[in-house]
Design a protein around this motif. Structure first.
Motif, PDB file in Angstrom:
ATOM      1  N   ILE A 153       0.838  -1.204   0.000  1.00 54.64           N
ATOM      2  CA  ILE A 153       0.000   0.000   0.000  1.00 54.64           C
ATOM      3  C   ILE A 153       0.871   1.251   0.000  1.00 54.64           C
ATOM      4  O   ILE A 153       0.615   2.207  -0.743  1.00 54.64           O
ATOM      5  N   SER A 154       1.910   1.252   0.807  1.00 53.35           N
ATOM      6  CA  SER A 154       2.796   2.418   0.891  1.00 53.35           C
ATOM      7  C   SER A 154       3.459   2.705  -0.447  1.00 53.35           C
ATOM      8  O   SER A 154       3.655   3.866  -0.829  1.00 53.35           O
ATOM      9  N   ALA A 155       3.788   1.648  -1.185  1.00 53.74           N
ATOM     10  CA  ALA A 155       4.456   1.823  -2.476  1.00 53.74           C
ATOM     11  C   ALA A 155       3.502   2.325  -3.557  1.00 53.74           C
ATOM     12  O   ALA A 155       3.942   2.865  -4.576  1.00 53.74           O
ATOM     13  N   HIS A 156       2.198   2.138  -3.338  1.00 51.99           N
ATOM     14  CA  HIS A 156       1.194   2.568  -4.326  1.00 51.99           C
ATOM     15  C   HIS A 156       0.174   3.497  -3.673  1.00 51.99           C
ATOM     16  O   HIS A 156      -1.006   3.477  -3.999  1.00 51.99           O
ATOM     17  N   ILE A 157       0.652   4.322  -2.771  1.00 50.10           N
ATOM     18  CA  ILE A 157      -0.237   5.118  -1.925  1.00 50.10           C
ATOM     19  C   ILE A 157      -1.171   6.021  -2.722  1.00 50.10           C
ATOM     20  O   ILE A 157      -2.315   6.262  -2.320  1.00 50.10           O
ATOM     21  N   ASP A 158      -0.728   6.507  -3.871  1.00 48.37           N
ATOM     22  CA  ASP A 158      -1.561   7.423  -4.665  1.00 48.37           C
ATOM     23  C   ASP A 158      -2.776   6.726  -5.272  1.00 48.37           C
ATOM     24  O   ASP A 158      -3.735   7.392  -5.686  1.00 48.37           O
ATOM     25  N   ASP A 159      -2.731   5.400  -5.343  1.00 47.88           N
ATOM     26  CA  ASP A 159      -3.854   4.654  -5.919  1.00 47.88           C
ATOM     27  C   ASP A 159      -4.971   4.418  -4.909  1.00 47.88           C
ATOM     28  O   ASP A 159      -6.092   4.069  -5.296  1.00 47.88           O
ATOM     29  N   TYR A 160      -4.664   4.613  -3.641  1.00 45.09           N
ATOM     30  CA  TYR A 160      -5.631   4.288  -2.595  1.00 45.09           C
ATOM     31  C   TYR A 160      -6.493   5.509  -2.262  1.00 45.09           C
ATOM     32  O   TYR A 160      -6.198   6.289  -1.364  1.00 45.09           O
ATOM     33  N   VAL A 161      -7.556   5.644  -3.047  1.00 38.70           N
ATOM     34  CA  VAL A 161      -8.505   6.738  -2.849  1.00 38.70           C
ATOM     35  C   VAL A 161      -9.918   6.185  -2.968  1.00 38.70           C
ATOM     36  O   VAL A 161     -10.153   5.153  -3.604  1.00 38.70           O
ATOM     37  N   TYR A 162     -10.835   6.884  -2.338  1.00 41.58           N
ATOM     38  CA  TYR A 162     -12.261   6.579  -2.466  1.00 41.58           C
ATOM     39  C   TYR A 162     -12.917   7.771  -3.140  1.00 41.58           C
ATOM     40  O   TYR A 162     -12.739   8.913  -2.701  1.00 41.58           O
ATOM     41  N   GLU A 163     -13.650   7.523  -4.223  1.00 38.23           N
ATOM     42  CA  GLU A 163     -14.318   8.611  -4.928  1.00 38.23           C
ATOM     43  C   GLU A 163     -15.720   8.806  -4.369  1.00 38.23           C
ATOM     44  O   GLU A 163     -16.548   7.899  -4.410  1.00 38.23           O
ATOM     45  N   SER A 164     -15.950   9.982  -3.838  1.00 34.65           N
ATOM     46  CA  SER A 164     -17.255  10.322  -3.279  1.00 34.65           C
ATOM     47  C   SER A 164     -18.017  11.178  -4.284  1.00 34.65           C
ATOM     48  O   SER A 164     -17.551  12.248  -4.680  1.00 34.65           O
ATOM     49  N   ASN A 165     -19.174  10.684  -4.700  1.00 29.24           N
ATOM     50  CA  ASN A 165     -19.992  11.399  -5.681  1.00 29.24           C
ATOM     51  C   ASN A 165     -21.161  12.081  -4.979  1.00 29.24           C
ATOM     52  O   ASN A 165     -22.077  11.411  -4.497  1.00 29.24           O
ATOM     53  N   ILE A 166     -21.119  13.385  -4.910  1.00 25.23           N
ATOM     54  CA  ILE A 166     -22.198  14.165  -4.324  1.00 25.23           C
ATOM     55  C   ILE A 166     -23.027  14.749  -5.463  1.00 25.23           C
ATOM     56  O   ILE A 166     -22.487  15.174  -6.490  1.00 25.23           O
ATOM     57  N   ASP A 167     -24.341  14.770  -5.293  1.00 19.26           N
ATOM     58  CA  ASP A 167     -25.204  15.235  -6.383  1.00 19.26           C
ATOM     59  C   ASP A 167     -24.823  16.639  -6.844  1.00 19.26           C
ATOM     60  O   ASP A 167     -24.616  16.877  -8.024  1.00 19.26           O
ATOM     61  N   TRP A 168     -24.754  17.582  -5.898  1.00 17.80           N
ATOM     62  CA  TRP A 168     -24.395  18.954  -6.263  1.00 17.80           C
ATOM     63  C   TRP A 168     -23.391  19.531  -5.278  1.00 17.80           C
ATOM     64  O   TRP A 168     -23.538  19.379  -4.067  1.00 17.80           O
ATOM     65  N   THR A 169     -22.393  20.198  -5.824  1.00 21.93           N
ATOM     66  CA  THR A 169     -21.481  20.998  -5.015  1.00 21.93           C
ATOM     67  C   THR A 169     -21.710  22.458  -5.365  1.00 21.93           C
ATOM     68  O   THR A 169     -21.707  22.825  -6.540  1.00 21.93           O
ATOM     69  N   VAL A 170     -21.938  23.267  -4.355  1.00 16.62           N
ATOM     70  CA  VAL A 170     -22.138  24.700  -4.562  1.00 16.62           C
ATOM     71  C   VAL A 170     -20.788  25.390  -4.418  1.00 16.62           C
ATOM     72  O   VAL A 170     -20.154  25.329  -3.358  1.00 16.62           O
ATOM     73  N   MET A 171     -20.363  26.019  -5.498  1.00 19.73           N
ATOM     74  CA  MET A 171     -19.090  26.732  -5.520  1.00 19.73           C
ATOM     75  C   MET A 171     -19.353  28.225  -5.354  1.00 19.73           C
ATOM     76  O   MET A 171     -20.159  28.805  -6.091  1.00 19.73           O
TER      77      MET A 171
END
Length: 237
Positions: free
Chosen positions: A96-114
């Motif tokens: 995991i440490s060697a491939h740390i950038d691959d370990y992500v969870y994608e969170s999909n929110i319906d709307w983001t207000v910018m």
């Protein structure tokens, strides 16, 4: 100043057209499952209403429309290093440490207000919500709050299945015992906004003519006011 009554009537007209036509479209479409068409129709409608209400709320604050945007955004939540450090299996930990950038969870929110290019509010849109679904909303919000501690979170639902009086329109809603118990276990200030009065009934779907529920100007005005209160802290004087 924006003419809210006129805009609300446009939303109500769209709601009447979409909800009234869902059953006819689903019954006449032999290529897609009936339930899928119904869910898609109501889901897209709820998201469209939410987006429009955010823009209206910002307009009621007399703010520059160019400073706000409502968009879909995928958030990449990184793995926590303190978790990696506690893994007993050295081979797994090193991998995991060697491939740390691959370990992500994608969170999909319906709307983001910018606001002025910065994410300030996340809105989850549901045609209805029950507490089993609310848990997922709260988990995603908790993950995002680690990255954006000042983020506001809103659940906008067409109908409610949360129990209590979440199905009522107004500021005196007390909620339900089970929902408040769930909320107490998450450090999330979730604003729950309901658009249609009356609990959702599985055996009385609103896309059926005999069970149709009207979307009212009172409900839209209340939702807009709630959103405006959230957005008011970003108002320029």
């Amino acid at each position: 100043m924006v003419n809210l009554t006129s805009r609300f009537q446009e939303i109500i007209s769209a709601y009447n057209t979409v909800v009234g036509g869902i059953d006819r479209e689903a019954a006449g479409n032999h290529d897609r499952a009936y339930g899928g068409i119904v869910r898609a129709g109501k889901g897209q409608l709820t998201e469209s209403i939410a987006k429009e209400l955010v823009y209206l709320a910002w307009a009621t604050l007399d703010q520059d429309s160019r400073e706000i945007d409502v968009k879909r955004y995928k958030y990449k939540i990184p793995i926590r290093m303190n978790y990696v450090e506690t893994i007993r299996d050295e081979r797994l930990r090193n991998h995991i440490s060697a491939h740390i950038d691959d370990y992500v969870y994608e969170s999909n929110i319906d709307w983001t207000v910018m606001i002025r290019g910065e994410p300030k509010m996340c809105i989850e849109c549901k045609t209805y919500t029950e507490n089993a679904m609310l848990k997922r909303v709260l988990v995603d919000a908790s993950l995002l709050k680690q990255r954006f501690p000042d983020m506001d979170f809103v659940l906008l639902q067409l109908e409610s299945q949360l129990g209590g009086d979440y199905c009522q329109i107004g500021d005196s809603v007390l909620g339900s015992c089970s929902t408040h118990t769930l909320l107490s276990h998450f450090d999330i200030d979730l604003d729950i906004i309901t658009l249609l009065k009356g609990d959702r009934r599985v055996d009385k779907p609103i896309h059926k003519k005999e069970f149709f529920k009207p979307l009212t100007e009172e409900s839209l005005r209340h939702a807009t006011q709630r959103l405006a209160m959230k957005l008011s802290r970003y108002r320029r004087s």
